[in-house]
Design a protein around this motif. Sequence first.
Motif, PDB file in Angstrom:
ATOM      1  N   ALA A   1      45.207  34.080  39.966  1.00  0.00           N
ATOM      2  CA  ALA A   1      46.601  34.291  40.689  1.00  0.00           C
ATOM      3  C   ALA A   1      46.612  32.520  40.139  1.00  0.00           C
ATOM      4  CB  ALA A   1      46.590  35.029  41.679  1.00  0.00           C
ATOM      5  N   THR A   2      47.685  32.491  39.558  1.00  0.00           N
ATOM      6  CA  THR A   2      48.222  30.883  40.104  1.00  0.00           C
ATOM      7  C   THR A   2      48.616  30.966  41.492  1.00  0.00           C
ATOM      8  OG1 THR A   2      50.733  31.410  38.923  1.00  0.00           O
ATOM      9  CG2 THR A   2      48.817  30.880  37.926  1.00  0.00           C
ATOM     10  N   LYS A   3      49.135  29.723  41.648  1.00  0.00           N
ATOM     11  CA  LYS A   3      48.886  29.422  43.114  1.00  0.00           C
ATOM     12  C   LYS A   3      50.383  30.315  43.896  1.00  0.00           C
ATOM     13  CE  LYS A   3      47.496  24.655  44.767  1.00  0.00           C
ATOM     14  NZ  LYS A   3      47.653  23.428  43.941  1.00  0.00           N
ATOM     15  N   ASP A   4      50.918  29.759  42.809  1.00  0.00           N
ATOM     16  CA  ASP A   4      53.183  30.210  43.101  1.00  0.00           C
ATOM     17  C   ASP A   4      52.562  31.923  42.721  1.00  0.00           C
ATOM     18  OD1 ASP A   4      54.007  28.679  42.925  1.00  0.00           O
ATOM     19  OD2 ASP A   4      54.371  28.417  40.828  1.00  0.00           O
ATOM     20  N   ASP A   5      51.547  32.631  42.290  1.00  0.00           N
ATOM     21  CA  ASP A   5      51.654  34.329  42.820  1.00  0.00           C
ATOM     22  C   ASP A   5      50.137  34.756  43.466  1.00  0.00           C
ATOM     23  OD1 ASP A   5      52.846  34.906  40.731  1.00  0.00           O
ATOM     24  OD2 ASP A   5      51.821  35.100  39.323  1.00  0.00           O
ATOM     25  N   ALA A   6      49.715  33.552  44.089  1.00  0.00           N
ATOM     26  CA  ALA A   6      48.192  33.702  45.460  1.00  0.00           C
ATOM     27  C   ALA A   6      48.964  35.002  45.907  1.00  0.00           C
ATOM     28  CB  ALA A   6      47.858  32.195  45.953  1.00  0.00           C
ATOM     29  N   GLY A   7      48.032  36.257  46.278  1.00  0.00           N
ATOM     30  CA  GLY A   7      48.534  36.894  47.323  1.00  0.00           C
ATOM     31  C   GLY A   7      49.182  37.984  47.309  1.00  0.00           C
ATOM     32  N   LYS A   8      49.939  37.880  46.672  1.00  0.00           N
ATOM     33  CA  LYS A   8      50.823  38.788  45.433  1.00  0.00           C
ATOM     34  C   LYS A   8      49.886  39.970  45.785  1.00  0.00           C
ATOM     35  CE  LYS A   8      54.363  35.877  43.951  1.00  0.00           C
ATOM     36  NZ  LYS A   8      55.186  35.974  43.318  1.00  0.00           N
TER      37      LYS A   8
ATOM     38  N   GLY B   1      34.191  59.326  33.306  1.00  0.00           N
ATOM     39  CA  GLY B   1      34.639  58.380  34.572  1.00  0.00           C
ATOM     40  C   GLY B   1      35.007  56.733  33.783  1.00  0.00           C
ATOM     41  N   ALA B   2      36.073  56.180  34.996  1.00  0.00           N
ATOM     42  CA  ALA B   2      36.086  54.939  35.387  1.00  0.00           C
ATOM     43  C   ALA B   2      36.600  55.056  36.708  1.00  0.00           C
ATOM     44  CB  ALA B   2      37.488  55.256  34.589  1.00  0.00           C
ATOM     45  N   HIS B   3      36.927  53.084  37.229  1.00  0.00           N
ATOM     46  CA  HIS B   3      37.127  52.540  38.000  1.00  0.00           C
ATOM     47  C   HIS B   3      38.087  52.836  38.323  1.00  0.00           C
ATOM     48  CE1 HIS B   3      38.345  48.671  38.050  1.00  0.00           C
ATOM     49  NE2 HIS B   3      38.056  48.671  36.533  1.00  0.00           N
ATOM     50  N   TYR B   4      38.698  53.037  39.731  1.00  0.00           N
ATOM     51  CA  TYR B   4      40.646  53.584  40.199  1.00  0.00           C
ATOM     52  C   TYR B   4      40.264  51.994  41.251  1.00  0.00           C
ATOM     53  CZ  TYR B   4      39.442  55.682  44.126  1.00  0.00           C
ATOM     54  OH  TYR B   4      39.240  56.132  46.037  1.00  0.00           O
ATOM     55  N   ASP B   5      39.864  51.277  41.162  1.00  0.00           N
ATOM     56  CA  ASP B   5      40.112  50.409  42.547  1.00  0.00           C
ATOM     57  C   ASP B   5      40.310  49.158  41.519  1.00  0.00           C
ATOM     58  OD1 ASP B   5      37.292  50.071  41.302  1.00  0.00           O
ATOM     59  OD2 ASP B   5      37.239  48.411  43.226  1.00  0.00           O
ATOM     60  N   HIS B   6      40.666  47.905  42.792  1.00  0.00           N
ATOM     61  CA  HIS B   6      41.621  47.335  41.685  1.00  0.00           C
ATOM     62  C   HIS B   6      41.426  45.877  43.344  1.00  0.00           C
ATOM     63  CE1 HIS B   6      42.611  44.251  38.850  1.00  0.00           C
ATOM     64  NE2 HIS B   6      43.687  43.780  39.570  1.00  0.00           N
ATOM     65  N   LEU B   7      42.135  44.813  42.669  1.00  0.00           N
ATOM     66  CA  LEU B   7      41.600  43.748  43.753  1.00  0.00           C
ATOM     67  C   LEU B   7      42.848  43.496  44.893  1.00  0.00           C
ATOM     68  CD1 LEU B   7      41.342  40.414  41.126  1.00  0.00           C
ATOM     69  CD2 LEU B   7      39.826  42.464  41.659  1.00  0.00           C
ATOM     70  N   GLY B   8      43.405  44.542  45.631  1.00  0.00           N
ATOM     71  CA  GLY B   8      43.853  44.394  45.969  1.00  0.00           C
ATOM     72  C   GLY B   8      45.832  43.754  46.070  1.00  0.00           C
ATOM     73  N   HIS B   9      45.582  42.794  47.348  1.00  0.00           N
ATOM     74  CA  HIS B   9      45.875  41.164  47.231  1.00  0.00           C
ATOM     75  C   HIS B   9      45.639  39.767  46.297  1.00  0.00           C
ATOM     76  CE1 HIS B   9      49.790  42.750  49.104  1.00  0.00           C
ATOM     77  NE2 HIS B   9      48.806  43.475  49.116  1.00  0.00           N
ATOM     78  N   GLY B  10      44.490  40.267  46.318  1.00  0.00           N
ATOM     79  CA  GLY B  10      43.762  38.881  45.522  1.00  0.00           C
ATOM     80  C   GLY B  10      42.568  38.228  46.667  1.00  0.00           C
ATOM     81  N   ASP B  11      42.570  39.542  47.672  1.00  0.00           N
ATOM     82  CA  ASP B  11      41.372  38.021  48.950  1.00  0.00           C
ATOM     83  C   ASP B  11      40.612  37.758  48.491  1.00  0.00           C
ATOM     84  OD1 ASP B  11      44.443  37.890  49.914  1.00  0.00           O
ATOM     85  OD2 ASP B  11      43.591  39.678  51.031  1.00  0.00           O
TER      86      ASP B  11
ATOM     87  N   LYS C   1      45.431  39.343  37.507  1.00  0.00           N
ATOM     88  CA  LYS C   1      46.535  38.676  37.671  1.00  0.00           C
ATOM     89  C   LYS C   1      47.640  39.652  38.598  1.00  0.00           C
ATOM     90  CE  LYS C   1      46.749  34.366  35.413  1.00  0.00           C
ATOM     91  NZ  LYS C   1      47.372  34.038  34.035  1.00  0.00           N
ATOM     92  N   PRO C   2      48.096  39.169  39.182  1.00  0.00           N
ATOM     93  CA  PRO C   2      49.587  39.834  39.610  1.00  0.00           C
ATOM     94  C   PRO C   2      50.512  40.850  38.447  1.00  0.00           C
ATOM     95  CG  PRO C   2      49.675  38.027  41.634  1.00  0.00           C
ATOM     96  CD  PRO C   2      48.705  38.116  39.822  1.00  0.00           C
ATOM     97  N   SER C   3      50.234  39.487  37.328  1.00  0.00           N
ATOM     98  CA  SER C   3      51.007  40.192  36.485  1.00  0.00           C
ATOM     99  C   SER C   3      50.344  41.377  35.708  1.00  0.00           C
ATOM    100  CB  SER C   3      51.421  39.204  35.369  1.00  0.00           C
ATOM    101  OG  SER C   3      49.944  38.300  35.470  1.00  0.00           O
ATOM    102  N   ASP C   4      49.653  41.881  35.951  1.00  0.00           N
ATOM    103  CA  ASP C   4      48.767  43.038  34.619  1.00  0.00           C
ATOM    104  C   ASP C   4      49.354  44.557  35.320  1.00  0.00           C
ATOM    105  OD1 ASP C   4      47.575  45.021  33.257  1.00  0.00           O
ATOM    106  OD2 ASP C   4      45.447  44.561  34.686  1.00  0.00           O
TER     107      ASP C   4
END
Lengths: 387, 619
Positions: free
Chosen positions: B335-342, B319-329, B480-483
């Motif tokens: 995420a850094t300020k610039d990337d927050a919410g992506k 098994g493995a988890h397939y969920d993640h953080l969505g938009h990081g809310d 982070k969004p960059s993953d």
Amino acid sequence: MIRARVGTGVSLAVAGTLAVLTAAVAQPGAGGSAAGAGAQERDFLSRVRRLTVEGRRSGEGYWSPDGRRLVFQSEREPGNPFYQIYVLDMTSGDISRISNGLGKTTCAFFRPNSDQILFSSTHHDPRSKQLQDEELAFRASGKERRYSWDYDTETDIYAYSEKTGDLTRLTTAKGYDAEASYSPDGQWIVLSSMRDAYNRTLTAGEQKQLETDPSYFAEIYLMKADGSGQTRLTTTPGYDGGPFFNHDGSRIVWRRFDENGLIANVWSMKLDGSDQTQITDFGSMSWAPYEHPSGSYIIFASNKLGFENFELFIVDSAGTKEPVRVTYTDGFDGLPVPSPDGRQLAWTSARSGGSGSAGQLFLAQWNHEKALEAIRTAPPRQSPKKP
Amino acid sequence: MTYPHVRHVAAALPLVLSLLATPGWGQPVAAVATRTRAHVTALASDRTDGRMSGSPGEQAAGDYLIAQLQRIGARPLPGRSDFRAPFEFTAGTKDGGTTLTLECAAGRAGCAPRRFAVDRDVRALSFSDNVEVTADLVFAGYGIVVPESQNFGYDSYATLDVKDKIVLVLRYFPEDADPQTKAILTRYSDLRYKAMAARQRGAKGLLVVTGPNSPNAGETIPMSFDTALSGSGIAAASISAPVADAIFGSLGDASKTLAAAQRALDSANPHVAGFAIPTATVRLTPVVTRETRTASNILAYLPASTGTVSVARPWVAIGAHYDHLGHGDHGNSLATKDDAGKIHHGADDNASGTSAVLAVGEILSQATRKRNVLLQFWSGEELGLLGSAAYVNRPAVALDQLAAYINFDMVGRMQDNKLTVQATGTSDAWGRVIEQANIAAGFDLLLQPDPYQPTDVASFNQAGVPCLNFFTGTHVDYHKPSDTADKINYEDLDRIVEFAATIARRIVDLETAPTFTKVEQQADPGGGRAGVRVFTGTIPDYSTEVKGLLLSGVIGGGPADAAGLQKGDIIVEIAGQAITNSYDYTYALETLKIGVGINVAFTRNGERKQTTLTPGARK
């Protein structure tokens, strides 16, 4: 086996240093730093990886002549806390025990052009099972003995036949017979033996020496592959051990401790014991030499950089240059053995820490060209600074 | 449902990308399609929108998984027609109007009750029960109880009777204690831990105030994200400084103020006791609104190919988890300020592991099998192992029928051939199995016996199932969004798949299933990391064992970055405290002060260096 157990003889000789020395083998040592280490090691070693996982400790891996298998010793036999001998198939990953599971064993070696593998064993000792049970009970009690090698006087050399499974006893002398290896043509065996302590009358001083450190009496012997014609090659006081033939079988490389068992150096000699030449001079414990199949250099281990910090070095086979450091990783690194094609290196290391901190077998790709270059540009050998 | 678009793109991509990718060691650079690239690319695409549990993005990712499972011939579990196994979870909490009334003591003339309201003066703690309580107050200092097993005498309740009272405690831990004392107390200063201590002593309610000598002085505590489906068995809220002042003021003793009380406690002298405030009767009405959502695990199996299964423990789970953080809310984004919410793509975390399960399943689907193979994809992992915990609580295949559970979490960023295998202590069988498989695979293995890992393997260890987790280490793009999918090391991910498939096949075919071994949990850190209030911006590398704390990177613009620390540095000392491992580091952090520079010693390429690091505040 001192191919593996450098610490013991010394530590027995000097009361109080036992803990320090054995700790060197048992734990990642001080000195050297991990992050930069990877980069420096990659000069010589790539694809570094741990080969053995099972058991408390494993080590002393020696290649089959075709380079497809390794024979090694490991503490992994249920009911026996001591080393047994295993053959690892590098293609399938299969591992099978070739010793009979009883007693203590050590120092195996493939016989070229043959189906035989030699190793040392005490299994003929009727007390073997009792000694195993005592050791198991001791470990179960939760106590931890300092790692030590007891130079069991019952230790003798056997040849195992892979075809028949038969064991042929090659030595019978009282005293530890071990650290044996075959010549490249498979016709000769060189070994280390402590029989000199038992085949003559000792002086009072020698008797005391025997009680504190029997390894003082270890000397290098040569014999035919069937065990006949056993001939002594060295007579210098102090532990002479870990002998191997060089690449073409014309010489023997080994390590010699001084009388106090504190300093060891790599030496080389002809098969008749003449032309004994000192190859290293670090003024520290330099041991476990093995010549690269090219014949150009010897790889060995030394604690030159710190008492607990054994690292691998290479030195030209004539010993004219200053040795070059190979490993840079925390934790014991020793017992290096190049593959027959000279492109891989098997060695024993505690670098993985955790469950591997007592030492496990490691494997890496070996950069021979880089090694030749390093040897070529190394400065002439320096003698150690006198304290 | 299929993903025609993604599969089309994926078919063309491997050729191009493998030419761009850095070749792995010893591997020929060949433009061959990998086992995993198409899966990772699909699962980490914009279309799955970060795969937040219970979201349409999670649903889309689940659709992809189901299509792939059908393709390899996997079936819904016996007795089911659906691959999805839904479970409910708390997706968020907010304060729905908590109030606190300071009643007048009986017979006190000229007194009027004072009512305080959300958010400025009172706010429920996220785990509070929604139950109104009225009781006299007892001030219990920092409300910290160090278990006797720690041989460190500190019990805020030692001299107090709080049965049926409301307890008022200070947030955090004694501010002026020496570092060693702080390091111990901080482990038991988490709000949940304080609530538990109060409840166990019979208190009906807990009020928390942040003292004037602490960060965030006098403010109510923001409601934290808490996934618990129900409360903690106690009414709990934080209050502002004015409320606390009113409470202390009711004593009519000018020497008894919140500030004075905190001063007396801040040296951590264990003999400084709290006291009853019988003049203050409080009515607390916490209102925590929990939003419940439904997420889905995806469960499938490959039946044994031998017909009747005659071996013991006839299932192997992967098994493995397939969920993640969505938009990081949800507070777990880095995420850094610039990337927050992506979109947080989570290509490594954990599209890589999800893809590995699919690929291992595909290999096993083509092999003979003495056991059934259970393929499990968890949701809710990022919110606290919710999916695997839900499964283990109500298993579709009885847990005692499992020979083993094999998990993948973050396996797409292999460097230098290093592979971490965790939970190897859960069975004596693992040593030999891993040893044999790795002789052909050739990884530089780091084996970690500890199964108490922050991933789903922990759920199965808890359930007594021999288990393993594969991991290639953390990195600068973690959470982070960059993953993103283009940063995955597919060649080595494929090698991990083959390695794990060899291990899985070995277990599938074993006559005797591995026996479970219980690994004792390391000293319970109690309140966990609640005490860490400082932000240093370091990214530790847990996959390499070194003496000290090896950094796999630093967060750009963070304090560590400003101090000149970089990837590969090993922190060996902080403020005079030696750092030998990540635990030392965590405890050292807990004792630092925000905005106060400290000396950090580190080694770079074997050379010892020093710098000054000024921690910021952790949000």
